[in-house]
Design an enzyme around this catalytic site. Structure first.
Site, short mmCIF file in Angstrom:
data_model
loop_
_atom_site.label_atom_id
_atom_site.label_comp_id
_atom_site.label_asym_id
_atom_site.label_seq_id
_atom_site.Cartn_x
_atom_site.Cartn_y
_atom_site.Cartn_z
N TYR A 290 1.96 121.92 -25.02
CA TYR A 290 1.80 120.72 -25.84
C TYR A 290 0.86 121.02 -26.99
CZ TYR A 290 -2.73 119.56 -23.58
OH TYR A 290 -4.02 119.58 -23.11
N CYS A 291 1.06 120.32 -28.08
CA CYS A 291 0.19 120.43 -29.24
C CYS A 291 -0.26 119.01 -29.56
CB CYS A 291 0.89 121.11 -30.41
SG CYS A 291 2.38 120.28 -31.00
#
Length: 123
Positions: A83-84
């Site tokens: 995830y970012c």
């Protein structure tokens, strides 16, 4: 019975090789994986400041620009969940890792899409 012409087979084969797949999961899907204590490596790809302000419990911090140089930290026999901040960077990374043979999932919408109880806020 008619066989598939070789040129059609070649086109399909090239498309499959080019479109190596990864999983796209929601924040709710991630919550379920965390609840079930699935054998996975959760990777937070954001910058250090963002990670230190808050992240998902158990996440390993590997900034996006360092990911490819730190592949030795990612086991090939476990699901890698990326995830970012809001999604595009981890999606690109998921595709790259899938092309390298990793089993990968990307959290659609990034950490902004996650509203579960495993959020750690430090500031």
């Amino acid at each position: 019975m008619t066989s598939i012409p070789d040129f059609v087979y070649d086109i399909v084969k090239k498309r499959i090789e080019r479109d190596i797949m990864w999983y796209l999961i929601s924040g709710a899907d991630l919550e379920e994986l965390l609840e079930q204590e699935k054998d996975m490596v959760l990777v937070d790809m954001r910058d250090r400041q963002s990670y230190e302000k808050g992240h998902i419990c158990g996440a390993v911090h590997i900034p996006g620009e360092e990911l490819m140089s730190r592949l030795e930290e990612l086991p090939r026999n476990r699901l890698i969940v990326l995830y970012c901040y809001h999604g595009p960077n981890s999606m690109r990374a998921a595709r790259q890792l899938a092309q390298l043979g990793y089993e990968v999932a990307d959290v659609y919408g990034g950490i902004l899409a996650y509203r579960g109880k495993y959020m750690v806020r430090t500031r």
